[in-house]
Scaffold this motif. Structure first.
Motif, PDB file in Angstrom:
ATOM      1  N   LYS A  25      25.567  43.551  15.418  1.00 52.67           N
ATOM      2  CA  LYS A  25      26.532  43.546  14.318  1.00 52.67           C
ATOM      3  C   LYS A  25      26.981  44.969  13.961  1.00 52.67           C
ATOM      4  O   LYS A  25      26.326  45.946  14.294  1.00 52.67           O
ATOM      5  CB  LYS A  25      25.916  42.869  13.096  1.00 52.67           C
ATOM      6  CG  LYS A  25      25.583  41.402  13.347  1.00 52.67           C
ATOM      7  CD  LYS A  25      24.921  40.778  12.149  1.00 52.67           C
ATOM      8  CE  LYS A  25      24.510  39.351  12.447  1.00 52.67           C
ATOM      9  NZ  LYS A  25      23.535  39.257  13.547  1.00 52.67           N
ATOM     10  N   ASP A  26      28.089  45.036  13.280  1.00 52.72           N
ATOM     11  CA  ASP A  26      28.608  46.311  12.771  1.00 52.72           C
ATOM     12  C   ASP A  26      29.026  46.090  11.314  1.00 52.72           C
ATOM     13  O   ASP A  26      30.012  45.410  11.061  1.00 52.72           O
ATOM     14  CB  ASP A  26      29.796  46.773  13.607  1.00 52.72           C
ATOM     15  CG  ASP A  26      30.258  48.175  13.239  1.00 52.72           C
ATOM     16  OD1 ASP A  26      29.481  48.886  12.561  1.00 52.72           O
ATOM     17  OD2 ASP A  26      31.374  48.545  13.610  1.00 52.72           O
ATOM     18  N   PRO A  27      28.250  46.584  10.348  1.00 56.46           N
ATOM     19  CA  PRO A  27      27.077  47.448  10.521  1.00 56.46           C
ATOM     20  C   PRO A  27      25.853  46.676  11.033  1.00 56.46           C
ATOM     21  O   PRO A  27      25.776  45.460  10.875  1.00 56.46           O
ATOM     22  CB  PRO A  27      26.839  47.972   9.107  1.00 56.46           C
ATOM     23  CG  PRO A  27      27.373  46.890   8.216  1.00 56.46           C
ATOM     24  CD  PRO A  27      28.572  46.352   8.918  1.00 56.46           C
ATOM     25  N   VAL A  28      24.927  47.421  11.628  1.00 57.78           N
ATOM     26  CA  VAL A  28      23.685  46.833  12.139  1.00 57.78           C
ATOM     27  C   VAL A  28      22.912  46.200  10.977  1.00 57.78           C
ATOM     28  O   VAL A  28      22.741  46.804   9.917  1.00 57.78           O
ATOM     29  CB  VAL A  28      22.829  47.903  12.841  1.00 57.78           C
ATOM     30  CG1 VAL A  28      21.453  47.356  13.187  1.00 57.78           C
ATOM     31  CG2 VAL A  28      23.537  48.392  14.103  1.00 57.78           C
ATOM     32  N   ASN A  29      22.461  44.978  11.185  1.00 61.30           N
ATOM     33  CA  ASN A  29      21.803  44.192  10.143  1.00 61.30           C
ATOM     34  C   ASN A  29      20.279  44.390  10.204  1.00 61.30           C
ATOM     35  O   ASN A  29      19.595  43.792  11.028  1.00 61.30           O
ATOM     36  CB  ASN A  29      22.158  42.713  10.330  1.00 61.30           C
ATOM     37  CG  ASN A  29      21.509  41.818   9.307  1.00 61.30           C
ATOM     38  OD1 ASN A  29      21.164  42.251   8.210  1.00 61.30           O
ATOM     39  ND2 ASN A  29      21.324  40.558   9.656  1.00 61.30           N
TER      40      ASN A  29
END
Length: 209
Positions: A25-29
């Motif tokens: 994901k963006d941002p990293v979860n």
């Protein structure tokens, strides 16, 4: 004191037949699920690391913190996160199907404890194929790093911040590898494996004791 002893680890329930593959994901979860205890869980140091990352302008990750609303340090945590809302927040307790969903959607799990026995949160994360960002006090950091299932930082705000950055970069490059290695490592701690080891050790003690 007694030389005839053995220590067996905690185990985890294998809820999945295979690891869950999804795009990073963006941002990293990043998620934390555990007791809201500043000293024990190193949340004070984790928050300091978030402040360092915020100062550098990083917004390529988001940390969701889950824990029982009745834990003693909840209000302290909420106050500590007031100026960090762009990269972190406390989301209350999470249980059952909702907890299952959180793990399935997580890109990484973080635990920065000062001390642990064998942290169930880490074992649960691995069982979902979620790689872990850990400190030495978690008591599993070396095993996780050796298995390629996560990262180890020292217990300081600077090192934790650097390790989070390293994890983000590694996940963008090779998420599926960390995902699979985390799931593979969890099989070592499956309750069925632990039970078998217990029976074998008890049988040896009975035979040679």
């Amino acid at each position: 004191i007694n030389s005839s002893y053995a220590i067996l680890p905690n185990g985890c329930e294998q809820k999945l037949d295979s690891y869950i593959q999804h795009e990073i994901k963006d941002p990293v979860n990043i998620v934390y699920i555990g007791r809201i205890a500043f000293n024990h869980k190193g949340l004070d140091m984790l928050i300091e690391s978030l402040r360092l990352l915020q100062k550098t302008g990083r917004n390529d990750f988001y940390l969701s913190i889950y824990g029982n609303e009745k834990d003693p340090d909840v209000e302290k945590l909420k106050q500590s996160l007031v100026d960090l809302q762009e990269i972190a927040s406390y989301k209350g307790g999470v249980y059952g199907d909702e907890k299952d969903k959180v793990f399935k959607e997580a890109d990484a799990f973080i635990l920065t404890s000062r001390y642990e026995g064998m942290p169930m949160g880490v074992l649960e994360a691995l069982a979902y194929g979620v790689p872990c960002i850990l400190t030495p006090g978690t008591n599993m950091a070396d095993d996780v790093v050796e298995a390629g299932a996560g990262w180890k930082g020292e217990f300081s705000a600077e090192s934790i911040a650097d390790t989070i950055v390293m994890a983000i970069e590694d996940l963008h490059r090779e998420y599926s590898m960390y995902n699979q290695f985390a799931f593979n490592l969890s099989k070592r701690y499956d309750w069925n494996v632990i039970a078998k080891q217990s029976i074998e050790l008890l049988s040896e003690f009975i035979q040679y004791g």
